[in-house]
Enzyme design. Structure first.
Site, PDB file in Angstrom:
ATOM      1  N   ASP A 139      -4.797  -5.922  -4.848  1.00 50.51           N
ATOM      2  CA  ASP A 139      -4.472  -4.563  -5.306  1.00 50.51           C
ATOM      3  C   ASP A 139      -5.574  -3.937  -6.145  1.00 50.51           C
ATOM      4  O   ASP A 139      -5.506  -2.769  -6.499  1.00 50.51           O
ATOM      5  CB  ASP A 139      -3.205  -4.620  -6.193  1.00 50.51           C
ATOM      6  CG  ASP A 139      -1.957  -4.289  -5.402  1.00 50.51           C
ATOM      7  OD1 ASP A 139      -0.862  -4.400  -5.977  1.00 50.51           O
ATOM      8  OD2 ASP A 139      -2.088  -3.926  -4.224  1.00 50.51           O
ATOM      9  N   LYS A 171       0.802   1.549 -10.471  1.00 51.92           N
ATOM     10  CA  LYS A 171       0.894   2.118  -9.122  1.00 51.92           C
ATOM     11  C   LYS A 171       2.311   1.906  -8.610  1.00 51.92           C
ATOM     12  O   LYS A 171       3.021   0.993  -9.049  1.00 51.92           O
ATOM     13  CB  LYS A 171      -0.097   1.469  -8.142  1.00 51.92           C
ATOM     14  CG  LYS A 171       0.093  -0.027  -7.879  1.00 51.92           C
ATOM     15  CD  LYS A 171       1.068  -0.369  -6.769  1.00 51.92           C
ATOM     16  CE  LYS A 171       1.175  -1.868  -6.625  1.00 51.92           C
ATOM     17  NZ  LYS A 171       2.437  -2.335  -5.998  1.00 51.92           N
TER      18      LYS A 171
END
Ligand SMILES: C[C@@](CO)(OP(=O)(O)O)[C@H](O)COP(=O)(O)OP(=O)(O)OC[C@H]1O[C@@H](n2ccc(N)nc2=O)[C@H](O)[C@@H]1O
Ligand SMILES: Nc1ncnc2c1ncn2[C@@H]1O[C@H](COP(=O)(O)OP(=O)(O)O)[C@@H](O)[C@H]1O
Length: 289
Positions: free
Chosen positions: A136, A10
Protein backbone atom coordinates in the site's frame (compact mmCIF):
# COMPACT_ATOMS: atom_id res chain seq x y z
CA UNK A 1 17.09 20.96 10.28
CA UNK A 2 13.41 19.97 10.47
CA UNK A 3 10.48 19.12 8.21
CA UNK A 4 6.98 17.64 8.66
CA UNK A 5 4.44 15.69 6.63
CA UNK A 6 0.81 14.65 7.02
CA UNK A 7 0.13 10.92 6.59
CA UNK A 8 -3.58 10.58 5.72
CA UNK A 9 -5.59 7.39 6.02
CA UNK A 10 -6.88 5.70 2.86
CA UNK A 11 -10.18 3.99 2.17
CA UNK A 12 -10.88 1.46 -0.58
CA UNK A 13 -13.86 2.41 -2.78
CA UNK A 14 -13.46 -0.89 -4.63
CA UNK A 15 -11.15 -3.80 -3.86
CA UNK A 16 -10.96 -6.70 -6.30
CA UNK A 17 -8.66 -9.73 -6.16
CA UNK A 18 -8.03 -11.41 -9.55
CA UNK A 19 -5.74 -14.35 -8.79
CA UNK A 20 -2.90 -15.63 -6.62
CA UNK A 21 0.52 -14.83 -8.08
CA UNK A 22 3.59 -17.11 -8.14
CA UNK A 23 5.20 -14.83 -5.50
CA UNK A 24 2.29 -15.79 -3.18
CA UNK A 25 0.85 -12.25 -3.29
CA UNK A 26 -2.51 -11.61 -4.97
CA UNK A 27 -3.11 -9.61 -8.15
CA UNK A 28 -5.42 -6.78 -7.07
CA UNK A 29 -7.42 -4.02 -8.75
CA UNK A 30 -8.39 -1.33 -6.20
CA UNK A 31 -9.75 2.20 -6.36
CA UNK A 32 -8.54 4.08 -3.29
CA UNK A 33 -8.76 7.63 -2.00
CA UNK A 34 -7.75 9.55 1.13
CA UNK A 35 -9.66 11.09 4.03
CA UNK A 36 -8.64 13.89 6.37
CA UNK A 37 -7.81 11.62 9.29
CA UNK A 38 -4.00 11.73 9.32
CA UNK A 39 -0.94 10.92 11.35
CA UNK A 40 1.60 13.73 11.65
CA UNK A 41 5.23 12.91 10.94
CA UNK A 42 7.98 15.26 12.16
CA UNK A 43 11.57 14.69 10.97
CA UNK A 44 14.62 16.14 12.79
CA UNK A 45 18.06 15.84 11.15
CA UNK A 46 20.60 13.86 13.23
CA UNK A 47 24.30 14.46 12.47
CA UNK A 48 25.10 11.21 14.32
CA UNK A 49 23.68 9.04 11.49
CA UNK A 50 21.26 7.19 13.78
CA UNK A 51 17.56 6.53 12.94
CA UNK A 52 15.26 6.99 15.94
CA UNK A 53 11.45 6.63 16.12
CA UNK A 54 9.35 8.27 18.83
CA UNK A 55 5.57 7.89 19.02
CA UNK A 56 2.72 8.73 21.39
CA UNK A 57 1.07 5.39 20.56
CA UNK A 58 1.60 2.20 22.55
CA UNK A 59 0.13 0.19 19.67
CA UNK A 60 3.07 0.50 17.28
CA UNK A 61 6.72 -0.54 17.57
CA UNK A 62 9.36 2.20 18.08
CA UNK A 63 12.22 0.18 16.60
CA UNK A 64 13.26 -1.20 13.20
CA UNK A 65 9.85 -2.93 12.91
CA UNK A 66 8.18 0.47 12.49
CA UNK A 67 7.36 1.07 8.82
CA UNK A 68 8.57 4.69 9.08
CA UNK A 69 11.92 3.41 10.42
CA UNK A 70 12.13 0.95 7.54
CA UNK A 71 11.50 3.76 5.04
CA UNK A 72 14.36 5.82 6.51
CA UNK A 73 16.71 2.81 6.62
CA UNK A 74 15.96 1.97 2.97
CA UNK A 75 16.70 5.52 1.79
CA UNK A 76 19.84 5.80 3.98
CA UNK A 77 21.32 2.56 2.61
CA UNK A 78 20.20 3.11 -1.01
CA UNK A 79 21.68 6.62 -1.26
CA UNK A 80 24.65 6.19 1.16
CA UNK A 81 23.40 8.93 3.50
CA UNK A 82 25.70 9.58 6.48
CA UNK A 83 23.23 11.72 8.41
CA UNK A 84 20.40 10.29 10.51
CA UNK A 85 16.93 11.33 11.60
CA UNK A 86 14.58 11.41 14.56
CA UNK A 87 11.07 10.44 13.35
CA UNK A 88 8.27 11.65 15.64
CA UNK A 89 4.88 10.06 14.91
CA UNK A 90 1.70 11.69 16.21
CA UNK A 91 -0.57 8.67 15.75
CA UNK A 92 -4.21 9.50 14.87
CA UNK A 93 -5.07 6.64 12.47
CA UNK A 94 -6.38 3.45 14.15
CA UNK A 95 -3.76 0.69 13.91
CA UNK A 96 -4.28 -2.54 11.91
CA UNK A 97 -7.60 -1.12 10.75
CA UNK A 98 -7.55 -1.42 6.94
CA UNK A 99 -6.71 2.32 6.68
CA UNK A 100 -3.00 1.89 5.76
CA UNK A 101 -1.83 3.95 8.73
CA UNK A 102 1.58 2.29 8.83
CA UNK A 103 1.97 2.46 5.05
CA UNK A 104 1.03 6.14 5.10
CA UNK A 105 3.63 6.86 7.82
CA UNK A 106 6.27 5.13 5.69
CA UNK A 107 5.23 7.13 2.61
CA UNK A 108 5.21 10.43 4.54
CA UNK A 109 8.72 9.59 5.84
CA UNK A 110 9.92 9.00 2.26
CA UNK A 111 8.49 12.38 1.15
CA UNK A 112 9.94 14.21 4.17
CA UNK A 113 13.42 12.66 3.97
CA UNK A 114 13.51 13.42 0.24
CA UNK A 115 13.57 17.09 1.36
CA UNK A 116 15.56 16.74 4.60
CA UNK A 117 18.37 14.75 2.97
CA UNK A 118 18.19 16.68 -0.35
CA UNK A 119 17.65 13.52 -2.44
CA UNK A 120 15.66 15.31 -5.20
CA UNK A 121 13.75 12.13 -6.06
CA UNK A 122 10.48 12.31 -8.02
CA UNK A 123 7.17 11.04 -6.58
CA UNK A 124 7.36 8.14 -9.08
CA UNK A 125 10.85 7.21 -7.80
CA UNK A 126 9.67 7.42 -4.18
CA UNK A 127 6.64 5.24 -5.03
CA UNK A 128 8.88 2.54 -6.53
CA UNK A 129 11.06 2.59 -3.39
CA UNK A 130 7.89 2.52 -1.27
CA UNK A 131 6.73 -0.70 -2.95
CA UNK A 132 9.72 -2.45 -1.30
CA UNK A 133 8.25 -1.57 2.14
CA UNK A 134 4.65 -2.70 1.59
CA UNK A 135 1.94 -3.11 -1.05
CA UNK A 136 0.00 0.00 0.00
CA UNK A 137 3.01 2.34 0.35
CA UNK A 138 3.19 3.33 -3.33
CA UNK A 139 -0.40 4.60 -3.26
CA UNK A 140 0.31 6.46 -0.01
CA UNK A 141 3.32 8.26 -1.58
CA UNK A 142 0.99 9.94 -4.11
CA UNK A 143 -1.52 10.63 -1.35
CA UNK A 144 -4.44 11.17 -3.77
CA UNK A 145 -7.08 9.08 -5.58
CA UNK A 146 -5.96 6.21 -7.78
CA UNK A 147 -6.39 2.77 -9.28
CA UNK A 148 -3.83 0.35 -7.77
CA UNK A 149 -2.93 -2.87 -9.59
CA UNK A 150 -0.30 -5.59 -9.31
CA UNK A 151 0.36 -6.16 -5.59
CA UNK A 152 -0.90 -2.59 -5.15
CA UNK A 153 2.22 -0.84 -6.41
CA UNK A 154 1.06 -0.01 -9.98
CA UNK A 155 -0.66 3.35 -9.55
CA UNK A 156 -2.79 5.32 -12.03
CA UNK A 157 -4.00 8.58 -10.51
CA UNK A 158 -7.63 9.73 -10.83
CA UNK A 159 -9.37 13.07 -10.14
CA UNK A 160 -10.64 13.46 -6.55
CA UNK A 161 -14.16 12.17 -5.85
CA UNK A 162 -16.91 14.74 -5.15
CA UNK A 163 -16.82 16.21 -1.66
CA UNK A 164 -18.71 14.24 1.01
CA UNK A 165 -18.46 13.23 4.66
CA UNK A 166 -17.13 9.87 5.81
CA UNK A 167 -17.99 8.18 9.11
CA UNK A 168 -15.26 5.67 10.06
CA UNK A 169 -15.92 3.01 12.71
CA UNK A 170 -13.23 0.57 13.80
CA UNK A 171 -14.40 -2.48 15.76
CA UNK A 172 -12.14 -3.56 18.62
CA UNK A 173 -11.11 -6.94 17.15
CA UNK A 174 -8.01 -6.61 14.96
CA UNK A 175 -7.57 -8.36 11.60
CA UNK A 176 -4.49 -9.91 9.99
CA UNK A 177 -4.17 -8.75 6.36
CA UNK A 178 -2.21 -11.88 5.48
CA UNK A 179 -4.80 -14.29 6.88
CA UNK A 180 -7.65 -12.47 5.10
CA UNK A 181 -5.93 -12.79 1.72
CA UNK A 182 -5.03 -16.40 2.40
CA UNK A 183 -8.63 -17.33 3.36
CA UNK A 184 -10.12 -15.80 0.19
CA UNK A 185 -12.18 -18.17 -2.01
CA UNK A 186 -11.08 -16.84 -5.41
CA UNK A 187 -13.53 -19.07 -7.33
CA UNK A 188 -16.58 -17.64 -5.52
CA UNK A 189 -16.04 -13.89 -5.85
CA UNK A 190 -18.68 -11.43 -7.05
CA UNK A 191 -16.32 -8.85 -8.60
CA UNK A 192 -16.74 -5.06 -8.24
CA UNK A 193 -17.56 -2.86 -11.25
CA UNK A 194 -14.13 -1.17 -11.17
CA UNK A 195 -14.58 0.48 -14.58
CA UNK A 196 -17.95 1.87 -13.56
CA UNK A 197 -16.44 3.23 -10.33
CA UNK A 198 -13.66 4.96 -12.32
CA UNK A 199 -16.24 6.55 -14.65
CA UNK A 200 -18.36 7.68 -11.68
CA UNK A 201 -15.31 9.38 -10.12
CA UNK A 202 -14.34 11.03 -13.43
CA UNK A 203 -17.96 12.26 -13.80
CA UNK A 204 -18.12 13.44 -10.15
CA UNK A 205 -21.16 11.16 -9.86
CA UNK A 206 -21.68 10.70 -6.08
CA UNK A 207 -24.64 8.34 -6.48
CA UNK A 208 -22.70 6.29 -9.04
CA UNK A 209 -19.85 5.95 -6.51
CA UNK A 210 -22.25 4.93 -3.74
CA UNK A 211 -23.87 2.17 -5.79
CA UNK A 212 -20.50 0.71 -6.84
CA UNK A 213 -18.74 0.41 -3.46
CA UNK A 214 -17.55 -3.20 -3.22
CA UNK A 215 -14.70 -5.02 -1.42
CA UNK A 216 -14.23 -8.76 -2.05
CA UNK A 217 -12.27 -9.14 1.21
CA UNK A 218 -15.60 -8.67 3.05
CA UNK A 219 -16.34 -12.29 2.09
CA UNK A 220 -13.60 -13.32 4.56
CA UNK A 221 -13.78 -10.67 7.29
CA UNK A 222 -17.58 -10.37 7.70
CA UNK A 223 -18.23 -14.04 8.60
CA UNK A 224 -15.29 -13.97 11.06
CA UNK A 225 -16.20 -10.59 12.56
CA UNK A 226 -20.00 -10.10 13.03
CA UNK A 227 -19.36 -6.64 14.53
CA UNK A 228 -18.42 -5.42 11.04
CA UNK A 229 -21.80 -6.41 9.57
CA UNK A 230 -23.61 -4.96 12.59
CA UNK A 231 -21.90 -1.61 12.11
CA UNK A 232 -22.65 -1.62 8.38
CA UNK A 233 -26.35 -2.26 9.10
CA UNK A 234 -26.48 0.39 11.84
CA UNK A 235 -24.88 3.01 9.57
CA UNK A 236 -27.45 2.30 6.83
CA UNK A 237 -30.31 2.43 9.35
CA UNK A 238 -29.04 5.81 10.53
CA UNK A 239 -28.98 7.26 7.03
CA UNK A 240 -25.66 6.46 5.34
CA UNK A 241 -25.93 6.67 1.54
CA UNK A 242 -23.54 3.70 1.26
CA UNK A 243 -21.27 1.63 3.52
CA UNK A 244 -18.21 -0.59 2.98
CA UNK A 245 -15.36 -2.25 4.87
CA UNK A 246 -11.99 -0.70 4.01
CA UNK A 247 -9.10 -2.92 2.91
CA UNK A 248 -8.70 -6.10 4.94
CA UNK A 249 -10.76 -4.43 7.65
CA UNK A 250 -12.13 -4.25 10.22
CA UNK A 251 -12.88 -0.53 9.74
CA UNK A 252 -16.27 0.22 8.17
CA UNK A 253 -17.04 3.56 6.55
CA UNK A 254 -20.28 5.23 5.57
CA UNK A 255 -20.66 8.01 2.99
CA UNK A 256 -23.05 10.98 3.42
CA UNK A 257 -23.34 14.38 1.72
CA UNK A 258 -24.12 16.46 4.80
CA UNK A 259 -22.38 16.78 8.18
CA UNK A 260 -25.71 16.72 10.06
CA UNK A 261 -26.36 13.21 8.74
CA UNK A 262 -22.78 12.19 9.67
CA UNK A 263 -23.36 13.37 13.25
CA UNK A 264 -26.60 11.36 13.41
CA UNK A 265 -24.76 8.20 12.30
CA UNK A 266 -21.93 8.93 14.75
CA UNK A 267 -24.39 9.23 17.64
CA UNK A 268 -26.28 6.09 16.58
CA UNK A 269 -23.05 4.07 16.85
CA UNK A 270 -22.70 4.70 20.58
CA UNK A 271 -22.86 1.26 22.16
CA UNK A 272 -21.90 -0.41 18.87
CA UNK A 273 -18.36 0.91 18.56
CA UNK A 274 -15.95 3.07 20.58
CA UNK A 275 -13.54 4.10 17.81
CA UNK A 276 -15.67 6.32 15.52
CA UNK A 277 -14.51 9.36 13.49
CA UNK A 278 -16.32 11.92 11.31
CA UNK A 279 -13.93 13.02 8.53
CA UNK A 280 -14.03 14.64 5.09
CA UNK A 281 -13.23 12.82 1.85
CA UNK A 282 -9.92 14.36 0.68
CA UNK A 283 -8.84 12.59 -2.48
CA UNK A 284 -6.23 15.09 -3.61
CA UNK A 285 -2.63 15.94 -2.75
CA UNK A 286 -2.53 17.78 0.55
CA UNK A 287 -0.63 21.01 1.06
CA UNK A 288 1.23 21.21 4.38
CA UNK A 289 -0.75 22.95 7.09
C1 LIG B 1 -5.55 -5.06 2.13
C2 LIG B 1 -4.97 -3.77 1.63
C3 LIG B 1 -5.90 -3.15 0.60
O1 LIG B 1 -5.61 -1.81 0.38
O2 LIG B 1 -4.81 -2.77 2.64
P1 LIG B 1 -4.94 -2.80 4.22
O3 LIG B 1 -6.18 -3.53 4.60
O4 LIG B 1 -3.71 -3.50 4.71
O5 LIG B 1 -5.00 -1.36 4.61
C4 LIG B 1 -3.58 -3.99 1.00
O6 LIG B 1 -3.66 -4.87 -0.11
C5 LIG B 1 -2.56 -4.56 1.99
O7 LIG B 1 -1.37 -3.84 1.82
P2 LIG B 1 -0.22 -3.97 2.92
O8 LIG B 1 -0.87 -3.91 4.28
O9 LIG B 1 0.85 -2.99 2.57
O10 LIG B 1 0.23 -5.47 2.68
P3 LIG B 1 1.73 -6.04 2.78
O11 LIG B 1 2.29 -5.61 4.10
O12 LIG B 1 2.46 -5.75 1.52
O13 LIG B 1 1.38 -7.61 2.79
C6 LIG B 1 0.84 -8.23 3.94
C7 LIG B 1 0.40 -9.62 3.52
O14 LIG B 1 -0.85 -9.50 2.80
C8 LIG B 1 -0.87 -10.39 1.70
N1 LIG B 1 -1.05 -9.64 0.45
C9 LIG B 1 -0.85 -8.28 0.41
C10 LIG B 1 -1.06 -7.59 -0.78
C11 LIG B 1 -1.44 -8.32 -1.92
N2 LIG B 1 -1.63 -7.68 -3.11
N3 LIG B 1 -1.61 -9.67 -1.86
C12 LIG B 1 -1.42 -10.34 -0.68
O15 LIG B 1 -1.59 -11.58 -0.65
C13 LIG B 1 0.45 -11.17 1.73
O16 LIG B 1 0.22 -12.37 2.40
C14 LIG B 1 1.35 -10.29 2.55
O17 LIG B 1 2.33 -11.04 3.25
N1 LIG C 1 3.99 3.59 11.84
C1 LIG C 1 3.11 2.57 12.00
N2 LIG C 1 1.79 2.80 12.13
C2 LIG C 1 0.91 1.77 12.26
N3 LIG C 1 1.26 0.46 12.29
C3 LIG C 1 2.57 0.20 12.17
C4 LIG C 1 3.56 1.22 12.02
N4 LIG C 1 4.76 0.63 11.91
C5 LIG C 1 4.55 -0.71 11.99
N5 LIG C 1 3.25 -0.98 12.18
C6 LIG C 1 2.65 -2.33 12.28
O1 LIG C 1 1.87 -2.54 11.07
C7 LIG C 1 0.62 -3.20 11.39
C8 LIG C 1 -0.58 -2.31 11.08
O2 LIG C 1 -0.36 -1.58 9.92
P1 LIG C 1 -1.50 -0.49 9.50
O3 LIG C 1 -0.98 0.11 8.25
O4 LIG C 1 -1.87 0.37 10.66
O5 LIG C 1 -2.77 -1.42 9.23
P2 LIG C 1 -3.47 -1.80 7.84
O6 LIG C 1 -2.37 -2.42 7.04
O7 LIG C 1 -4.55 -2.74 8.26
O8 LIG C 1 -4.03 -0.56 7.25
C9 LIG C 1 0.64 -3.46 12.86
O9 LIG C 1 1.12 -4.79 13.05
C10 LIG C 1 1.65 -2.45 13.41
O10 LIG C 1 2.28 -2.94 14.58
Amino acid sequence: MYTSEKAPAKINLTLDVLYKRPDQYHEVEMVMTTVDLADRIELFLLESGQIKVESDSRFIPNDERNLAYRAAKLLKERFLIKKGVIIKIDKQIPVAAGLAGGSSDAAATLRGLNRLWNLNLTMDELAVIGSEIGSDVSFCVYNSTAIAKGRGEKITELPPPPQCWVVLAKPSQGVSTQSVYQSLRLDQLDHPDTGGMIMAIKNADYQGICTRLKNVLETVTLPKNPEVQQIKSQMLRSGADAVLMSGSGPTVYGLVKHESRAIRIYNSLRGFCEDVHIVRMLGAQQTLD
